[in-house]
Design a protein around this motif. Structure first.
Motif, PDB file in Angstrom:
ATOM      1  N   ALA A 642     -22.561  15.684   8.673  1.00 48.79           N
ATOM      2  CA  ALA A 642     -22.061  16.147  10.155  1.00 48.79           C
ATOM      3  C   ALA A 642     -20.625  16.497  11.039  1.00 48.79           C
ATOM      4  O   ALA A 642     -19.617  16.680   9.760  1.00 48.79           O
ATOM      5  CB  ALA A 642     -21.383  14.007  10.058  1.00 48.79           C
ATOM      6  N   CYS A 643     -20.021  16.839  11.629  1.00 45.62           N
ATOM      7  CA  CYS A 643     -18.694  17.595  12.232  1.00 45.62           C
ATOM      8  C   CYS A 643     -18.382  16.554  13.445  1.00 45.62           C
ATOM      9  O   CYS A 643     -19.182  16.266  14.647  1.00 45.62           O
ATOM     10  CB  CYS A 643     -18.868  18.515  12.400  1.00 45.62           C
ATOM     11  N   GLU A 644     -16.955  16.597  13.215  1.00 42.51           N
ATOM     12  CA  GLU A 644     -16.603  15.899  14.746  1.00 42.51           C
ATOM     13  C   GLU A 644     -16.007  17.276  15.522  1.00 42.51           C
ATOM     14  O   GLU A 644     -14.829  17.492  14.466  1.00 42.51           O
ATOM     15  CB  GLU A 644     -15.508  14.573  14.578  1.00 42.51           C
ATOM     16  N   VAL A 645     -15.800  17.128  16.731  1.00 45.77           N
ATOM     17  CA  VAL A 645     -15.255  19.037  17.008  1.00 45.77           C
ATOM     18  C   VAL A 645     -14.347  17.964  17.978  1.00 45.77           C
ATOM     19  O   VAL A 645     -14.603  16.495  19.058  1.00 45.77           O
ATOM     20  CB  VAL A 645     -15.709  19.478  18.013  1.00 45.77           C
ATOM     21  N   GLU A 646     -12.776  18.165  18.463  1.00 46.97           N
ATOM     22  CA  GLU A 646     -12.342  18.455  19.642  1.00 46.97           C
ATOM     23  C   GLU A 646     -13.025  20.322  20.740  1.00 46.97           C
ATOM     24  O   GLU A 646     -12.390  21.114  19.853  1.00 46.97           O
ATOM     25  CB  GLU A 646     -10.892  18.100  19.764  1.00 46.97           C
ATOM     26  N   VAL A 647     -12.899  19.601  21.444  1.00 45.44           N
ATOM     27  CA  VAL A 647     -12.691  21.075  22.969  1.00 45.44           C
ATOM     28  C   VAL A 647     -11.847  21.200  24.057  1.00 45.44           C
ATOM     29  O   VAL A 647     -11.601  19.935  24.234  1.00 45.44           O
ATOM     30  CB  VAL A 647     -14.164  21.212  23.276  1.00 45.44           C
ATOM     31  N   ASP A 648     -11.417  21.636  24.088  1.00 45.13           N
ATOM     32  CA  ASP A 648     -10.058  21.836  25.047  1.00 45.13           C
ATOM     33  C   ASP A 648     -11.172  22.347  26.113  1.00 45.13           C
ATOM     34  O   ASP A 648     -11.693  23.895  26.080  1.00 45.13           O
ATOM     35  CB  ASP A 648      -9.397  23.252  24.555  1.00 45.13           C
ATOM     36  N   PRO A 649     -11.085  21.735  27.360  1.00 49.75           N
ATOM     37  CA  PRO A 649     -11.857  21.927  28.706  1.00 49.75           C
ATOM     38  C   PRO A 649     -11.748  23.135  29.114  1.00 49.75           C
ATOM     39  O   PRO A 649     -12.544  24.265  29.655  1.00 49.75           O
ATOM     40  CB  PRO A 649     -11.911  20.499  29.267  1.00 49.75           C
ATOM     41  N   ASP A 650     -10.063  23.182  29.047  1.00 54.33           N
ATOM     42  CA  ASP A 650      -9.270  24.509  29.947  1.00 54.33           C
ATOM     43  C   ASP A 650      -9.378  25.760  29.249  1.00 54.33           C
ATOM     44  O   ASP A 650      -9.299  27.089  30.215  1.00 54.33           O
ATOM     45  CB  ASP A 650      -8.322  23.692  29.618  1.00 54.33           C
ATOM     46  N   THR A 651      -9.616  25.537  28.424  1.00 57.40           N
ATOM     47  CA  THR A 651      -9.607  26.920  27.212  1.00 57.40           C
ATOM     48  C   THR A 651     -11.487  27.032  26.529  1.00 57.40           C
ATOM     49  O   THR A 651     -11.448  28.583  26.345  1.00 57.40           O
ATOM     50  CB  THR A 651      -9.238  27.361  25.913  1.00 57.40           C
TER      51      THR A 651
ATOM     52  N   HIS B 248      -8.856  33.028  33.939  1.00 59.46           N
ATOM     53  CA  HIS B 248      -9.156  31.879  34.000  1.00 59.46           C
ATOM     54  C   HIS B 248      -7.654  31.295  33.076  1.00 59.46           C
ATOM     55  O   HIS B 248      -7.091  30.243  33.300  1.00 59.46           O
ATOM     56  CB  HIS B 248     -10.369  31.185  33.737  1.00 59.46           C
ATOM     57  N   LEU B 249      -7.640  32.564  31.947  1.00 62.77           N
ATOM     58  CA  LEU B 249      -7.040  31.515  30.476  1.00 62.77           C
ATOM     59  C   LEU B 249      -5.304  32.171  31.073  1.00 62.77           C
ATOM     60  O   LEU B 249      -4.506  31.603  31.268  1.00 62.77           O
ATOM     61  CB  LEU B 249      -6.945  32.582  29.366  1.00 62.77           C
ATOM     62  N   ILE B 250      -4.606  33.199  32.142  1.00 62.69           N
ATOM     63  CA  ILE B 250      -3.917  33.120  32.863  1.00 62.69           C
ATOM     64  C   ILE B 250      -2.939  32.105  33.662  1.00 62.69           C
ATOM     65  O   ILE B 250      -2.191  31.415  33.075  1.00 62.69           O
ATOM     66  CB  ILE B 250      -3.576  34.060  33.028  1.00 62.69           C
ATOM     67  N   GLY B 251      -4.237  31.237  34.367  1.00 66.40           N
ATOM     68  CA  GLY B 251      -3.478  29.923  35.200  1.00 66.40           C
ATOM     69  C   GLY B 251      -3.412  28.803  34.135  1.00 66.40           C
ATOM     70  O   GLY B 251      -2.515  28.428  34.359  1.00 66.40           O
TER      71      GLY B 251
END
Lengths: 786, 261
Positions: A642-651, B248-251
């Motif tokens: 099992a693995c738990e991840v976090e995802v940065d929704p912006d990057t 996108h990343l620049i922003g």
């Protein structure tokens, strides 16, 4: 109290003293008096016809001893493939020649064309630059689908197409067709298992010397299996009989499969040392390693699962393209077939399974076994597919798995193998406890409060280790036996040297193997040393790969030790004037049952070598025994990850927050080493899932040709692991009840990571069915854009 | 590596003289040049090591300006400007690994002008002045494209003068393999306006995002950047990210830098 001695003790690795103090002796540390240096001129195009090679100017350069080209190898054998796969039409696979140095054509970037031997490495490199080489570039065959289209350029001109074999395996066509016709739901997934470069810390090295007076060659090489190299190179390539050829694989800094294979460079230096009557040394640069070490994985698959109305798995079929690269590496043909197709049942009682694999030649580096070899490919596609099915059906992915688990053993799968033991419910129970499934919602809320998405991914795996038995693999096309061997040499004062066919290059054999013998004899581990890696010292064993060392070679060692005990009891009986049947061995003492008579281990061993008071008419002096062990079946480690991840929704960046592994390895000899093996395997699995990707462009140029573009996992990329191996169902057919643990981590972890990322994205409202590995920030971001 | 001679001048004047020789090449910390030499991608006759020139090493400050010698290592900058210019120190302390930071120099990084290096973004966003063996060059005039600068043959960066901003931050999004900047954004707020420099993204190397500068000069907040974006045209596409992703990343990174500053 944890054990501190014998089987089950977490003893620290004795070999680490030399590795951590810089006292290891690796192949590159070996320098032979009078040695020359070899540099290979390699192709910088993926595909081309060699129109001319002019070495005259280069030969006149300072320090040049000799320059070899393909011409020097006319009439000499090429590199053999060790496994013949039979096509679904009954034809043998296509097996084009694999020359030591290119003959007329180059077929991948890195293909060796010339070898320059000089007094110094710089002189060899300078001379290589002075070779006048003309290559007429041909269209490169890179994409597997395009390679199979009619009209594609041919990697091998003598073949009619680029198809090595078209293999089909499993249930009857009718049974599979019926399952899909009857299905209430069919889940389909197309995916890529990304090409990887093994990247052991130590690059490959080969040093050869030749003793003309007695016509003996010695090769020092970075190998996982020196006897296999001696056999292949001696018998098939160079025609040197075994007794005139010694192969030594000293300390080896990691193999991961890519050091199993017989390579052109080691054959070349052995050949050249005989030709010039001087030692020859070649050390790979990291750049050369990227374009000459066999790569791993590289499958493109379509997989379909048929489920009935109650969500029972009723049918499975796969269609895989497997990249062979430009030539067949030693075990390349077996990886997508017998090491992959036979595992497609996974942990599930799917009654009808059909596996189709087309192996394809391309103008790329040969592809062969890499940690897991076929089993990670099988596990990834199946466990991604089950997860996708659960999402499509709106059911809990753990529940769907549990519902379809195989629960009674032995279990014969529709893909030819019979699992002897296992308890998939137990490992899943343990996993749920370790990862704390009930606490996930709170952890997800915490992540969301930080603006991050959180996902939980789970998968199961089954693998087959200790590949054997020999008579079966022979029927399947193996051109070798897959037993192993050990010699237990008891010295006069009771210390022991155990000569083993297995090779340790990170597995800790020098620590774990003595624990077994010490346990059997009741003596201290410090009295026992393991000898490995030198064909002049060890019995003919097949080396280390496929998580086989303890299950196969360890079993041979047990058998040899049993022979030692039997003979020692005869000697003890003689010394104590008792009946052999009454002799007991405990804690290093021989006693006569029901009496206070005893002799110590050392008294018996001394008597064996100073046989003054000895039953010479009944038994021979000395105390040394050899055993060969050929397993009755594979072993089947299994587990749940099992693995738990976090995802940065912006990057799109994924970080691994938690990772749990519940493995069933059967009995465990050294739990610390087992944990370390699991940690390393998971790190490589995380590397495949998030980071590593070997990429060729359309012209066959290797774009990810250095660490500037090929992303290896680093300490900061991996979490602190939760590892458990308490749910043990011992193997039923080997004397130690062990299964093997070396590859499990790499097999079991990629789907958990990818499933976790998809859980995070889908929970956040992104309708994403699949992302191919590596699940890079860019790919995650793109998937989120829809 | 091909063979070459090495000279180790102790003064800038001697170094300039040595660089006047045929096929001479300046060697700073060697973090790019040495790997190139090992791969036989460069073949200078003479390497002029700048490592023994004490006059181009070290950090000093005068008024609101930091002066960093061209031969100063990233490690030294990370330690010595931590209180005077924390954003610069943090940037220097996150270049490569400790081995790189203990050898690599600010002058070497700026002279090389790798399109994914961190220092060009810091120099450009800070409005730094590059001081060379014979002149001073404003950062705005210094960077001329991929691996290209205003430096002339034989010209050595002796120092870099950084005006110290009121607020600043550098956010690097690492390329997964090299750990260079896939995109890096340095934001610096001065009394007379904001400067934003972007590395890792453009086919022409480091550049200023002037639209963001204008918006932030009026309102130094992440919200001020809402609706602004850099066009993907002219940005790099490679194994690790497309031009659109970089845009996108620049922003994203500019907002984060503003928030962190």
């Amino acid at each position: 109290m944890p054990k501190d001695h014998g089987i089950g003790a977490a003893q620290k690795r004795r070999e680490d003293v030399r590795f951590l103090t810089g006292a290891g002796k690796y192949t590159d540390d070996i320098n032979v008096y009078g040695q020359t240096y070899c540099h290979f001129l390699r192709s910088d195009v993926a595909h081309g016809k060699i129109t001319s090679i002019d070495t005259s100017a280069a030969e006149a350069m300072p320090g040049v001893v000799r320059i070899f080209t393909g011409k020097d190898f006319e009439g000499i054998g090429g590199l053999p493939c060790g496994w013949q796969v039979t096509d679904k039409n009954g034809d043998p696979m296509k097996e084009p020649p694999h020359p030591v140095l290119a003959q007329g054509k180059v077929r991948h970037v890195g293909d060796p064309i010339c070898a320059v031997i000089a007094e110094t490495l710089d002189q060899a490199r300078d001379a290589a630059e002075a070779i006048e080489l003309e290559i007429e570039e041909l269209p490169a065959v890179v994409d597997m689908r395009a390679a199979l289209e009619s009209g594609s350029a041919l990697v091998h001109d003598e073949l009619t197409d680029n198809l090595c074999y078209d293999w089909q395996f499993g249930s009857d066509q009718a049974a599979v067709d019926k399952a899909f016709a009857d299905a209430a739901h069919v889940t389909t997934l197309e995916l890529v298992n990304n090409r990887l470069v093994a990247n052991p810390m130590e690059p490959r090295v080969a040093v050869a010397e030749y003793a003309r007076a007695n016509d003996e060659s010695t090769l020092y090489t970075t190998s996982q299996n020196p006897h296999v190299i001696r056999l292949l190179m001696g018998a098939f390539v160079l025609g040197i009989p075994e007794h005139k050829l010694r192969v030594v694989a000293p300390d080896v800094g990691g193999g991961f499969g890519t050091k199993i294979f017989h390579y052109a460079e080691e054959a070349f230096v052995t050949f050249a040392a005989r030709q010039i009557n001087r030692p020859v040394k070649w050390t790979s640069t990291r750049s050369e390693a990227f374009m000459s070490d066999a790569h791993g994985r590289d499958h493109v698959t379509k997989i379909e699962l048929a489920l009935d109305a109650e969500n029972n798995f009723i049918g499975l079929r796969t269609d895989t393209l497997a990249n062979m690269g430009a030539y067949l590496s030693t075990f390349s043909s077996s990886v997508p077939t017998w090491l992959h197709g036979t595992l497609m049942a996974g942990n599930y009682k799917t009654p009808a399974i059909q596996v189709n694999v087309k192996a394809v030649f391309t103008n790329t580096v040969p592809v062969d076994a890499y940690r897991g070899a076929g089993r990670p490919e099988a596990t990834f596609q199946l466990e991604r597919l089950v997860d996708k099915a659960a999402r499509e059906l709106g059911v809990d992915p753990i529940k769907l798995r549990r519902q379809n688990f195989i629960e009674s053993f032995p279990y014969a799968t529709p893909v030819a193998v019979e699992y002897d033991t296992g308890d998939y419910v137990a490992t899943m129970d343990k996993l749920e406890e370790m990862i704390d499934v009930p606490g996930f919602a709170a952890r997800r809320a915490e992540s969301e409060a930080k603006g991050k998405l959180r996902g939980l991914g789970v998968n199961c795996y089954i693998e087959a280790c200790g590949i054997a038995p020999s008579n079966l693999v022979g029927q399947l096309g193996a051109r070798a036996g897959l037993y192993d061997a050990a010699t237990v040499r008891v010295n006069a004062t009771g210390s022991i040297s155990v000569m083993v066919g297995a090779h340790s290059h990170g597995q800790g054999h020098e620590t774990a193997f003595p624990q077994v013998v010490a346990d059997m004899l009741g003596i201290d581990e410090s009295m026992i040393d393991i000898v490995h890696g030198d064909t002049s010292k060890i019995p003919f064993g097949m080396g280390t790969y496929g998580s086989r060392s303890l299950a196969v070679c360890g079993s041979a060692m047990v058998r040899a030790t049993e022979k030692i005990i039997n003979k020692a009891k005869k000697i003890a009986a003689h010394l104590m004037e008792a009946s052999e049947g009454d002799i007991e061995l405990k804690d290093g003492m021989f006693t006569v049952a029901g009496t206070d008579k005893s002799v110590a281990w050392g008294d018996v061993t001394l008597a064996a070598y100073v046989p003054h008071n000895y039953p010479l008419t009944e038994i021979e002096p000395g105390l040394e025994e050899t055993a060969f062990y050929d397993p009755a079946n594979f072993t089947y480690p299994a587990g749940a990850y099992a693995c738990e991840v976090e995802v940065d929704p912006d990057t799109g960046k994924v970080t691994i927050e938690r990772f749990a592994a519940a493995d069933d390895f059967g009995n465990v000899v050294n739990p610390m080493i087992v944990e370390g093996q699991v940690h390393g395997g998971i790190a490589q699995g995380i590397g495949q899932a998030l980071l590593e990707s070997c990429i060729y462009d359309a012209d066959g140029q290797l774009l990810s040709a250095s660490y500037m573009d090929y992303a290896m996992p680093r300490a900061g990329d991996v979490p602190f692991y939760m590892v458990d191996h308490s749910c043990a169902t011992p193997c039923t057919h080997n004397p130690l009840g062990v299964k093997g643990c070396g590859e499990a981590g790499a097999i079991g972890s990629p789907p958990a990571v990818v499933n976790a990322v998809l859980d995070a994205l889908n929970h956040a409202g992104h309708d994403v069915a699949h992302i191919d590995m590596p699940v890079s920030p860019h790919r995650v971001w793109k998937a989120m854009q829809g | 590596m091909y063979s070459f001679d090495v000279v180790r001048p102790k003064s800038v004047a001697d170094a300039v003289a040595a660089l006047g020789e045929e096929e001479a090449q300046a060697l700073g910390g060697g973090q790019t040049l040495i790997p190139s030499l090992k791969q036989r991608l460069a073949a200078p006759a003479v390497l002029v090591s700048l490592a023994s020139i004490d006059e181009i090493k070290g950090v000093s400050s005068e008024g609101g300006t930091l002066k960093i010698g061209g031969g100063t290592t990233h490690g030294t900058v990370a330690r010595e400007v931590a209180s005077s210019y924390p954003a610069l120190a943090a940037m220097a302390g996150n270049i490569g690994d400790p081995a790189v930071r203990n050898r690599g120099t600010i002058g070497g990084s700026l002279a090389n002008n790798d399109p994914a290096a961190c220092y060009p973004a810091a120099a450009l966003a800070s409005g730094a002045t590059i001081v060379t063996s014979n002149r001073e060059i404003a950062a705005d005039d210094f960077f001329e494209g991929l691996f290209t600068t205003a430096l002339e043959e034989g010209e050595i960066i002796t120092a870099v003068q950084f005006p110290i901003p009121e607020k600043a931050a550098y956010i690097k999004f690492e390329q997964p393999a090299s750990r260079f900047a896939l995109v890096g954004v340095f934001v610096a707020k001065f009394a007379d306006g904001v400067r934003v420099a972007v590395t890792g993204a453009s086919e022409d190397g480091v550049f200023r995002w002037t639209e963001a500068e204008a918006a932030l000069s009026g309102d130094f907040s992440a919200a001020a950047l809402d609706g602004l974006s850099v066009p993907a045209d002219g940005l790099m596409t490679d194994l690790h990210g497309s031009a659109a992703y970089r845009a996108h990343l620049i922003g994203v990174l500019t907002k984060r830098a503003v928030a962190q500053a």
